[in-house]
Design an enzyme around this catalytic site. Structure first.
Site, PDB file in Angstrom:
ATOM      1  CE  LYS A 274       6.110 -32.363  -8.400  1.00 13.87           C
ATOM      2  NZ  LYS A 274       6.771 -31.280  -7.700  1.00 13.87           N
ATOM      3  NE  ARG A 279      15.348 -35.333  -5.528  1.00 12.69           N
ATOM      4  CZ  ARG A 279      15.059 -36.012  -6.640  1.00 12.69           C
ATOM      5  NH1 ARG A 279      14.536 -35.384  -7.678  1.00 12.69           N
ATOM      6  NH2 ARG A 279      15.280 -37.297  -6.703  1.00 12.69           N
ATOM      7  NE  ARG A 294      16.555 -30.575  -9.246  1.00 11.82           N
ATOM      8  CZ  ARG A 294      15.559 -30.932 -10.031  1.00 11.82           C
ATOM      9  NH1 ARG A 294      14.362 -31.125  -9.534  1.00 11.82           N
ATOM     10  NH2 ARG A 294      15.736 -31.098 -11.317  1.00 11.82           N
ATOM     11  CD  GLU A 324      10.326 -31.195  -2.347  1.00 10.81           C
ATOM     12  OE1 GLU A 324      11.251 -31.923  -2.745  1.00 10.81           O
ATOM     13  OE2 GLU A 324       9.916 -30.213  -2.990  1.00 10.81           O
ATOM     14  CG  PHE A 365      11.048 -38.346  -1.496  1.00 10.65           C
ATOM     15  CD1 PHE A 365      11.797 -38.833  -2.551  1.00 10.65           C
ATOM     16  CD2 PHE A 365      11.100 -36.996  -1.195  1.00 10.65           C
ATOM     17  CE1 PHE A 365      12.604 -37.988  -3.288  1.00 10.65           C
ATOM     18  CE2 PHE A 365      11.908 -36.142  -1.930  1.00 10.65           C
ATOM     19  CZ  PHE A 365      12.663 -36.644  -2.981  1.00 10.65           C
ATOM     20  CE  LYS A 446       7.849 -33.037 -13.545  1.00 11.68           C
ATOM     21  NZ  LYS A 446       9.113 -32.328 -13.472  1.00 11.68           N
TER      22      LYS A 446
HETATM   23  P1  AMP Z   1       9.341 -31.045 -10.370  1.00  8.56           P
HETATM   24  O1  AMP Z   1       9.926 -30.085  -9.398  1.00  8.56           O
HETATM   25  O2  AMP Z   1       8.023 -30.583 -10.881  1.00  8.56           O
HETATM   26  O3  AMP Z   1      10.284 -31.471 -11.443  1.00  8.56           O
HETATM   27  O4  AMP Z   1       9.015 -32.376  -9.534  1.00  8.56           O
HETATM   28  C1  AMP Z   1      10.018 -33.175  -8.965  1.00  8.56           C
HETATM   29  C2  AMP Z   1      10.366 -32.680  -7.566  1.00  8.56           C
HETATM   30  O5  AMP Z   1       9.276 -32.846  -6.669  1.00  8.56           O
HETATM   31  C3  AMP Z   1      11.472 -33.460  -6.906  1.00  8.56           C
HETATM   32  O6  AMP Z   1      12.734 -33.063  -7.363  1.00  8.56           O
HETATM   33  C4  AMP Z   1      11.262 -33.154  -5.432  1.00  8.56           C
HETATM   34  O7  AMP Z   1      11.948 -31.965  -5.102  1.00  8.56           O
HETATM   35  C5  AMP Z   1       9.768 -32.854  -5.340  1.00  8.56           C
HETATM   36  N1  AMP Z   1       8.989 -33.822  -4.544  1.00  8.56           N
HETATM   37  C6  AMP Z   1       7.981 -33.476  -3.710  1.00  8.56           C
HETATM   38  N2  AMP Z   1       7.437 -34.551  -3.144  1.00  8.56           N
HETATM   39  C7  AMP Z   1       8.112 -35.635  -3.614  1.00  8.56           C
HETATM   40  C8  AMP Z   1       7.998 -37.048  -3.404  1.00  8.56           C
HETATM   41  N3  AMP Z   1       7.071 -37.571  -2.608  1.00  8.56           N
HETATM   42  N4  AMP Z   1       8.864 -37.840  -4.084  1.00  8.56           N
HETATM   43  C9  AMP Z   1       9.798 -37.332  -4.912  1.00  8.56           C
HETATM   44  N5  AMP Z   1       9.947 -36.014  -5.139  1.00  8.56           N
HETATM   45  C10 AMP Z   1       9.114 -35.166  -4.502  1.00  8.56           C
END
Ligand code: AMP
Length: 588
Positions: A274, A279, A294, A324, A365, A446
């Site tokens: 992650k 994004r 996004r 990302e 991704f 996540k």
């Molecule tokens: P969060 O920002 O905590 O809601 O986590 C989701 C976000 O992680 C996504 O919207 C992406 O921007 C980011 N992200 C980072 N690495 C990845 C990955 N391998 N797959 C999907 N999302 C990722």
């Protein structure tokens, strides 16, 4: 169509806070629109004249509108400024001044919808010397021919803040009511403010709502959705993902730990790093690249470096990819925290030099569209295989690191490795799930190192005292619940005194100022616009917050300019975290 017809709708929507009543008013209006008014009406109802993903923005300053009011009404700038202080909203000031026009207008032409729309769109067409005067003249021309209520909405549209309380959810429902109420058998009872649906009707209602929502998620274009929905169910079903139109992205739920994540996404699962960036949707249309955040903002101009790489690396004619974007330190090559590149998202000047100073990696991704094929219906495994097949990897353009496993120990090792590499944690994904635009369905979750982080929206604050009196502080933070933002407490720690040390009170104040609702006293309400990430110790039930929950010891971590208020953590998520946390305490 006369502009007044739309203004009547604005006023009616403004006059009620009942969502069903708003839906009823709007659906009757949408149903009877002429085909050629659809696009302009839908945009103006959202308070915009270019689609959200269009690079063009009005960007009109308060001062310009004040000057335009002055030209149109003859009221002095001092009088207008005084009224602004009294009323707190330039729309209301505009209405007030137009009511009392002192310069007689000999020939007032009744404003049409397209005249207002065209003048507004023209505002972005000028460059160079005299631009401000030309823009002012366009707004003044509209105000000169406006009635008092029209003047209010002209000023508000120019400033990009309509204040009619119309959310995406209500607009979607209005389209369902306007186009499918007969099929559903839906009748709105105004006296009771209710729609009575039996089980069968409820089922149909949900089906049509899902159909409209899905068409919107695939295109994020309500004009297109309404245009097709008015033609019928079949036309609506034909709406598909189109390169050039950003999709609403799929969201990921939060898992407590790896075991919890496996329980949601199944075994085996794909586990990816992650990355801590932002994004990006990369659209390739022949030789053209378009980039969307996004929040659906078009950031193509801000990232010429990404477009250049993408053109070289994507081996397809038309495609939509998700990545990302992570900043890295030029000398050490190490990833940088998100804040370091977040300023590139809003950058309008010195783009090339900023790109050279803050270079990025593009880590792919997902694949959503490929040469005429909607890939969202494919399984994750197939999508990522196709993705690997069309991308030439380089030092800065590559696929997310991943493993596929059922083994918790192996997953935990990969998670630790991800953290060691400077990432936030891992994403765990179900191998055979489709990609569902716009929803948080649990096809992926996540797992972060900091479990207790939430994205919240600022909806209020307090002016400081003494030497801090120019700064807002003690920010009221809220989560999202349908179209509303109920408060979950206040945050005052984590901000810095000086800008060099991080996000400072002064910066927060500047960011929030344009969104303050008119109010007396130190306590202010703020329109939901700015999203921040907070950490906290615990979630507590609380009778004194609108959400019914409060964060214990919340602390500001960072700004999230890549998030819309709609993307904030939801009340349902907070409820879930609250119960999980109780479970955790019990186990100890
Ligand atoms: P969060 O920002 O905590 O809601 O986590 C989701 C976000 O992680 C996504 O919207 C992406 O921007 C980011 N992200 C980072 N690495 C990845 C990955 N391998 N797959 C999907 N999302 C990722």
């Amino acid at each position: 169509m006369l502009y007044q017809t739309l203004v009547d709708i604005y006023e009616k929507l403004n006059a009620t806070s009942k969502r069903l009543e708003k839906t009823s008013i709007l659906s009757a209006f949408l149903k009877n629109l002429q085909d050629n008014d659809v696009e302009q009406v839908i945009l103006l109802l959202q308070g915009i004249v270019f689609p959200i993903w269009d690079e063009r923005r009005l960007g009109i300053a308060d001062k310009l509108v004040i000057h335009a009011i002055n030209i149109a009404t003859g009221k002095s700038p001092e009088f207008i400024e005084q009224k602004w202080k009294e009323l707190g909203d330039i729309g209301d000031v505009s209405a007030n001044c137009v009511q009392k026009k002192t310069q007689a207008t000999l020939f007032s032409n009744e404003l049409t919808l397209s005249k207002v729309f065209t003048n507004m769109q023209q505002l972005v067409s000028f460059t160079g010397e005299g631009t401000v005067d030309k823009k002012t003249a366009l707004v003044a021309e509209l105000l000169t021919n406006a009635t008092s209520s029209q003047a209010k909405y002209i000023a508000r549209t120019a400033l990009g803040d309509l204040r009619i309380g119309l959310g995406d959810g209500t607009l979607r429902d209005s389209i369902v009511w306007a186009c499918f109420s007969q099929q559903i058998g839906l009748v709105y009872n105004q006296a009771e403010n209710d729609v009575k649906l039996d089980e069968e009707q409820r089922k149909k209602y949900n089906e049509y709502t899902n159909l409209v929502q899905s068409a919107y998620d695939k295109t994020t274009d309500f004009s297109l959705v309404l245009e097709k929905a008015r033609k019928g169910e079949e036309a609506l079903k034909k709406i598909t993902i189109t390169p050039g139109l950003p999709l609403n992205v799929m969201l990921y739920q939060k898992a407590q730990n790896i075991a919890d994540a496996f329980a949601t996404v199944g075994q085996p699962a794909s586990i990816e790093y992650k990355y801590d960036g932002f994004r990006l949707q990369i659209h390739k249309i022949k030789e053209k690249i378009l980039l969307f955040t996004r929040r659906l903002e078009n950031v193509t101009s801000q990232f010429p470096d990404i477009s250049k790489e993408a053109k070289l690396a994507i081996n397809a004619t038309n495609a939509i990819l998700e990545a990302e974007i992570v900043g890295y330190d030029i000398s050490s090559g190490k990833y940088l925290p998100f804040q370091n590149i977040s300023m590139r998202i809003q950058r309008k000047h010195d783009i090339e030099s900023t790109a050279a100073k803050y270079p990025v990696h593009i880590i792919l991704f997902d694949l959503l569209y490929l040469d005429g094929r909607d890939c969202t219906v494919l399984h994750y495994h197939d999508r990522t295989e196709l993705l690997a097949g069309i991308c030439a990897q380089s030092k800065t353009f590559y696929l997310a690191q991943k493993i596929i496993t059922s083994d918790e120990k192996e997953a935990a090792e990969f998670y630790n490795k991800s953290l060691l590499n400077g990432n936030e944690g891992v994403m765990m994904k179900n191998l055979s799930s489709p990609y569902q635009p716009g929803s948080r369905v649990g096809y992926g979750v996540k797992v972060k190192s900091v479990m207790d982080a939430l994205d919240v929206v600022i909806v209020g604050a307090e002016w400081g005292e003494g030497k801090r009196s120019k700064w807002l502080s003690s920010f009221v933070i809220a989560c999202k619940n349908k179209d509303e933002y109920p408060a979950i407490g206040r945050v005052g720690t984590g901000f810095k005194e000086k800008a060099e040390e991080g996000t400072a009170f002064a910066e927060m104040t500047e960011l929030l100022k344009p969104h303050i609702k008119p109010q007396e006293g130190r306590e202010v309400q703020i329109k939901p616009a700015i999203v921040i990430e907070v950490h906290y110790e615990e979630i507590q039930q609380s009778p004194s917050t609108a959400a019914g929950y409060a964060l214990r010891f919340p602390r500001f971590v960072r700004l999230r300019p890549d998030r819309r208020p709609e993307d904030a953590s939801t009340l349902a998520e907070i409820q879930k975290l609250f119960t999980q946390q109780r479970g955790r305490t019990k186990n100890i």
